[in-house]
Design a protein around this motif. Structure first.
Motif, PDB file in Angstrom:
ATOM      1  N   HIS A 255       0.829  -1.216   0.000  1.00  0.00           N
ATOM      2  CA  HIS A 255       0.000   0.000   0.000  1.00  0.00           C
ATOM      3  C   HIS A 255       0.860   1.262   0.000  1.00  0.00           C
ATOM      4  CE1 HIS A 255      -3.815  -2.025   1.846  1.00  0.00           C
ATOM      5  NE2 HIS A 255      -3.686  -2.261   0.570  1.00  0.00           N
ATOM      6  N   ARG A 256       1.929   1.230   0.751  1.00  0.00           N
ATOM      7  CA  ARG A 256       2.778   2.417   0.888  1.00  0.00           C
ATOM      8  C   ARG A 256       3.536   2.739  -0.401  1.00  0.00           C
ATOM      9  NH1 ARG A 256       8.040   2.346   2.142  1.00  0.00           N
ATOM     10  NH2 ARG A 256       7.872   0.183   2.886  1.00  0.00           N
ATOM     11  N   VAL A 257       4.059   1.724  -1.063  1.00  0.00           N
ATOM     12  CA  VAL A 257       4.917   1.951  -2.228  1.00  0.00           C
ATOM     13  C   VAL A 257       4.138   1.854  -3.540  1.00  0.00           C
ATOM     14  CG1 VAL A 257       7.002   1.169  -3.428  1.00  0.00           C
ATOM     15  CG2 VAL A 257       6.898   1.093  -0.929  1.00  0.00           C
ATOM     16  N   TYR A 258       3.134   0.973  -3.570  1.00  0.00           N
ATOM     17  CA  TYR A 258       2.370   0.748  -4.811  1.00  0.00           C
ATOM     18  C   TYR A 258       0.876   0.860  -4.503  1.00  0.00           C
ATOM     19  CZ  TYR A 258       6.884  -1.357  -6.020  1.00  0.00           C
ATOM     20  OH  TYR A 258       8.225  -1.591  -6.227  1.00  0.00           O
ATOM     21  N   PRO A 259       0.397   2.044  -4.206  1.00  0.00           N
ATOM     22  CA  PRO A 259      -0.986   2.203  -3.720  1.00  0.00           C
ATOM     23  C   PRO A 259      -2.061   1.810  -4.725  1.00  0.00           C
ATOM     24  CG  PRO A 259       0.029   4.344  -4.159  1.00  0.00           C
ATOM     25  CD  PRO A 259       1.121   3.338  -4.248  1.00  0.00           C
ATOM     26  N   THR A 260      -1.739   1.736  -5.999  1.00  0.00           N
ATOM     27  CA  THR A 260      -2.753   1.382  -6.998  1.00  0.00           C
ATOM     28  C   THR A 260      -2.747  -0.100  -7.339  1.00  0.00           C
ATOM     29  OG1 THR A 260      -1.277   1.838  -8.882  1.00  0.00           O
ATOM     30  CG2 THR A 260      -2.609   3.678  -8.028  1.00  0.00           C
ATOM     31  N   HIS A 261      -1.814  -0.873  -6.794  1.00  0.00           N
ATOM     32  CA  HIS A 261      -1.727  -2.290  -7.132  1.00  0.00           C
ATOM     33  C   HIS A 261      -2.785  -3.101  -6.381  1.00  0.00           C
ATOM     34  CE1 HIS A 261       2.748  -2.311  -8.628  1.00  0.00           C
ATOM     35  NE2 HIS A 261       2.026  -1.340  -9.154  1.00  0.00           N
ATOM     36  N   SER A 262      -3.318  -4.117  -7.039  1.00  0.00           N
ATOM     37  CA  SER A 262      -4.255  -5.040  -6.399  1.00  0.00           C
ATOM     38  C   SER A 262      -3.484  -6.092  -5.615  1.00  0.00           C
ATOM     39  CB  SER A 262      -5.133  -5.715  -7.453  1.00  0.00           C
ATOM     40  OG  SER A 262      -5.917  -4.756  -8.131  1.00  0.00           O
ATOM     41  N   ILE A 263      -4.182  -6.745  -4.686  1.00  0.00           N
ATOM     42  CA  ILE A 263      -3.566  -7.752  -3.828  1.00  0.00           C
ATOM     43  C   ILE A 263      -4.528  -8.926  -3.677  1.00  0.00           C
ATOM     44  CG2 ILE A 263      -2.636  -8.273  -1.536  1.00  0.00           C
ATOM     45  CD1 ILE A 263      -2.110  -5.241  -1.208  1.00  0.00           C
ATOM     46  N   LEU A 264      -3.989 -10.140  -3.791  1.00  0.00           N
ATOM     47  CA  LEU A 264      -4.705 -11.356  -3.415  1.00  0.00           C
ATOM     48  C   LEU A 264      -3.858 -12.033  -2.344  1.00  0.00           C
ATOM     49  CD1 LEU A 264      -6.852 -13.588  -3.736  1.00  0.00           C
ATOM     50  CD2 LEU A 264      -5.418 -14.579  -5.535  1.00  0.00           C
TER      51      LEU A 264
ATOM     52  N   ILE B 142       4.063 -11.597  -8.381  1.00  0.00           N
ATOM     53  CA  ILE B 142       3.548 -10.342  -8.936  1.00  0.00           C
ATOM     54  C   ILE B 142       3.101 -10.600 -10.369  1.00  0.00           C
ATOM     55  CG2 ILE B 142       4.000  -7.920  -9.451  1.00  0.00           C
ATOM     56  CD1 ILE B 142       6.287  -8.059  -7.382  1.00  0.00           C
ATOM     57  N   GLU B 143       1.843 -10.283 -10.629  1.00  0.00           N
ATOM     58  CA  GLU B 143       1.290 -10.400 -11.974  1.00  0.00           C
ATOM     59  C   GLU B 143       1.249  -9.029 -12.645  1.00  0.00           C
ATOM     60  OE1 GLU B 143      -1.940 -14.059 -11.605  1.00  0.00           O
ATOM     61  OE2 GLU B 143      -2.629 -11.983 -11.522  1.00  0.00           O
ATOM     62  N   TYR B 144       1.470  -9.026 -13.945  1.00  0.00           N
ATOM     63  CA  TYR B 144       1.272  -7.836 -14.759  1.00  0.00           C
ATOM     64  C   TYR B 144       0.329  -8.211 -15.891  1.00  0.00           C
ATOM     65  CZ  TYR B 144       2.165  -3.930 -17.926  1.00  0.00           C
ATOM     66  OH  TYR B 144       2.024  -2.834 -18.763  1.00  0.00           O
ATOM     67  N   ARG B 145      -0.831  -7.567 -15.924  1.00  0.00           N
ATOM     68  CA  ARG B 145      -1.872  -7.854 -16.906  1.00  0.00           C
ATOM     69  C   ARG B 145      -2.196  -9.343 -16.931  1.00  0.00           C
ATOM     70  NH1 ARG B 145      -0.148  -3.855 -21.989  1.00  0.00           N
ATOM     71  NH2 ARG B 145      -0.540  -1.891 -20.877  1.00  0.00           N
ATOM     72  N   GLY B 146      -2.269  -9.960 -15.759  1.00  0.00           N
ATOM     73  CA  GLY B 146      -2.684 -11.345 -15.633  1.00  0.00           C
ATOM     74  C   GLY B 146      -1.603 -12.385 -15.794  1.00  0.00           C
ATOM     75  N   GLU B 147      -0.385 -11.961 -16.078  1.00  0.00           N
ATOM     76  CA  GLU B 147       0.728 -12.895 -16.258  1.00  0.00           C
ATOM     77  C   GLU B 147       1.733 -12.729 -15.117  1.00  0.00           C
ATOM     78  OE1 GLU B 147       3.727 -14.254 -19.822  1.00  0.00           O
ATOM     79  OE2 GLU B 147       3.333 -12.107 -19.600  1.00  0.00           O
ATOM     80  N   THR B 148       2.139 -13.838 -14.518  1.00  0.00           N
ATOM     81  CA  THR B 148       3.111 -13.769 -13.434  1.00  0.00           C
ATOM     82  C   THR B 148       4.483 -13.416 -13.986  1.00  0.00           C
ATOM     83  OG1 THR B 148       1.903 -15.462 -12.201  1.00  0.00           O
ATOM     84  CG2 THR B 148       4.141 -14.984 -11.481  1.00  0.00           C
ATOM     85  N   ILE B 149       5.047 -12.326 -13.484  1.00  0.00           N
ATOM     86  CA  ILE B 149       6.345 -11.862 -13.981  1.00  0.00           C
ATOM     87  C   ILE B 149       7.447 -11.964 -12.937  1.00  0.00           C
ATOM     88  CG2 ILE B 149       5.351 -10.316 -15.716  1.00  0.00           C
ATOM     89  CD1 ILE B 149       5.956  -7.978 -13.728  1.00  0.00           C
ATOM     90  N   ILE B 150       7.076 -12.102 -11.672  1.00  0.00           N
ATOM     91  CA  ILE B 150       8.056 -12.196 -10.584  1.00  0.00           C
ATOM     92  C   ILE B 150       7.555 -13.203  -9.564  1.00  0.00           C
ATOM     93  CG2 ILE B 150       9.053 -10.979  -8.582  1.00  0.00           C
ATOM     94  CD1 ILE B 150       9.077  -8.444 -10.309  1.00  0.00           C
TER      95      ILE B 150
END
Length: 257
Positions: A57-66, A107-115
């Protein structure tokens, strides 16, 4: 962007691991049950998760989380990134005082796991992968086993938390595989199982009724290490077989028939 995401994921996994080590083998775990007595959560699970979510939340406030304990948290369709977290994978081990447990972050980007990052705190083992860049253990490249002999294979598996109330509890596949391999192990952390396949410590692994947070990071790490991961049935959440390429089809056939 990818570099900073990876560095933060590793740093935060280590921080969560430090919280877990503080409570490991202590008398202050505050154990609660979820689905049944086999499905538990501890104070360390909750504190680890909160630490990870607060950092995101602190560093990437717009990212979703599961996340396993808190579920899905979305910031709308604008978010292209999603963090998939298992803050303490292997809670039963942790609660029992067994040292094999982990923090799993994908970490996913546009639905693909990248990390993918998996940290085993007690062993101080950090596994990580970035899509297209290979897989690593404590900064050193790893690769899946080249073993092509099932008789020489060491395989791991696990059993679902609803094992008492269903016959679909992995005992049938277990009975098929066990006589054919050198040994079967039950490690108790799906994320570690997958990473040990990636590193060649295990020749294969399968399990049924897992969840996205159990496998998202480890699946990428196996793939980047040259192994294979297959979802083999759609009706029990996530059911996966991971192994060296040489053994994959034979192991998959035994388990899924």
């Amino acid at each position: 962007m990818t570099d900073s995401l990876l560095l933060n994921a590793i740093s935060w996994a280590r921080q969560a691991g430090a919280v877990q080590l503080k409570y490991f083998r202590s008398e202050n775990l505050q154990v609660e049950t979820k689905l049944n007595e086999s499905d538990i959560v501890t104070k360390a699970d909750k504190l680890s998760e909160q630490l990870l979510i607060d950092n995101i939340h602190r560093v990437y406030p717009t990212h979703s989380i599961l996340s396993e304990e808190s579920g899905e948290e979305s910031h709308g369709e604008e978010s292209e990134y999603r963090w998939i977290i298992d803050p303490l994978d292997g809670t039963t081990n942790f609660n029992a005082g067994l040292p094999l447990f982990s923090v799993s972050i994908a970490i996913e980007y546009r639905g693909e796991t990248i990390i993918g990052v998996v940290y085993a705190p007690y062993l101080d083992e950090v596994f990580h992968a970035v899509k297209g860049q290979g897989a690593f253990l404590n900064g050193r490249p790893i690769s899946a086993s080249c073993n092509d002999s099932l008789e020489k294979a060491v395989i791991s598996t696990g059993f679902p938390v609803d094992k008492k109330t269903t016959n679909d509890n992995n005992l049938t596949p277990f009975s098929k595989v066990m006589p054919e391999v050198r040994g079967i192990r039950r490690l108790g952390s799906a994320a570690v199982d997958l990473c040990y396949v990636a590193a060649g410590f295990l020749d294969g692994y399968w399990e049924i009724n897992l969840h996205k947070w159990d496998i998202a990071a480890g699946q990428l790490i196996v793939s980047e290490a040259g192994g294979m991961v297959t979802r083999f049935r759609p009706d029990r959440n996530y059911c996966v077989v991971a192994s060296s390429k040489a053994l994959h089809n034979r192991l998959l056939k035994m388990i899924s028939e």
